[in-house]
Design a protein around this motif. Structure first.
Motif, mmCIF file in Angstrom:
data_model
loop_
_atom_site.group_PDB
_atom_site.id
_atom_site.type_symbol
_atom_site.label_atom_id
_atom_site.label_comp_id
_atom_site.label_asym_id
_atom_site.label_seq_id
_atom_site.Cartn_x
_atom_site.Cartn_y
_atom_site.Cartn_z
ATOM 1 N N HIS A 81 0.840 -1.206 0.203
ATOM 2 C CA HIS A 81 0.095 0.033 0.131
ATOM 3 C C HIS A 81 1.011 1.281 -0.037
ATOM 4 N N HIS A 83 0.942 5.264 1.233
ATOM 5 C CA HIS A 83 0.243 6.358 2.290
ATOM 6 C C HIS A 83 0.188 7.682 1.727
ATOM 7 N N TYR A 98 8.633 -4.573 6.505
ATOM 8 C CA TYR A 98 8.350 -4.654 5.007
ATOM 9 C C TYR A 98 9.478 -5.100 4.065
ATOM 10 N N GLU A 113 6.276 5.862 9.538
ATOM 11 C CA GLU A 113 6.336 5.699 7.698
ATOM 12 C C GLU A 113 5.827 6.913 6.984
ATOM 13 N N HIS A 119 4.944 0.366 0.543
ATOM 14 C CA HIS A 119 5.439 -0.730 1.240
ATOM 15 C C HIS A 119 4.723 -1.838 1.160
#
Ligand SMILES: [Fe+2]
Length: 181
Positions: A81, A83, A98, A113, A119
């Motif tokens: 996904h 972010h 990850y 993150e 990641h």
């Protein structure tokens, strides 16, 4: 100098704030046992798949973030996904990593993150449970290895899932609203 009924000068350091809180202020939230992974009502945990569930602590629709505990009870690749906002991750139990980083998160570890990062979350073989408190601002998009969008998640999808689950297990959809701000 103020004197109380007993004729003594009160210790002002121990007196609660005496004025009204500001107008427009949101109510506080207190979740007793909120990060207790083994106690409490198991119905609080909202299933996402057979092996993945989350427990909301705050669903902050007014600022577009949420804090939850993600619990995974299987090894393997969980999701890839991207972010849109920052994430703070506090690992409470187990191990995860990850594919894009060489660090491994264990209980007691913290990770940041950055917004924009894509990641792929993996729970290593041999780990039968991991639980991590995630503070997630914005949303994230599920993607293939080349960034093609496959789906998304944000505070609103979390709220919808919580309402559906709490209704289904008899707590009532409105149970989710205690985490809403
Ligand atoms: Fe992430």
């Amino acid at each position: 100098m103020d004197v109380n009924e007993a004729g003594a000068v009160p210790d002002m350091s121990k007196v609660a704030y005496q004025l009204p809180q500001p107008g427009g202020m949101l109510a506080d939230i207190f979740v007793g046992g909120g990060i207790d992974l083994d106690g409490g009502d198991p119905r609080e945990w909202v299933p996402q798949t057979a092996d993945v569930s989350f427990r909301p602590l705050i669903l902050c629709v007014s600022q577009g973030y949420y804090i939850n505990i993600l619990r995974v009870r299987a090894a393997g690749v969980l999701s890839r996904h991207r972010h849109s906002g920052p994430v703070h991750a506090f690992t409470l139990r187990g191990t995860w990593r990850y594919l894009e980083h060489d660090w491994v998160a264990n209980a007691g570890d913290y990770a940041f993150e950055p917004p924009g990062e894509t990641h792929t979350l993996v729970v290593p073989d041999g780990v039968d449970e991991m639980a991590t408190l995630f503070h997630v601002t914005g949303g994230y998009t599920y993607v293939d290895p080349y960034g093609k969008a496959l789906g998304y998640e944000d505070v609103f999808t979390k709220l919808a899932a919580a309402r559906r689950h709490y209704e289904a297990v008899g707590l009532g959809a409105a149970h989710a609203d205690r985490y809403l701000r």
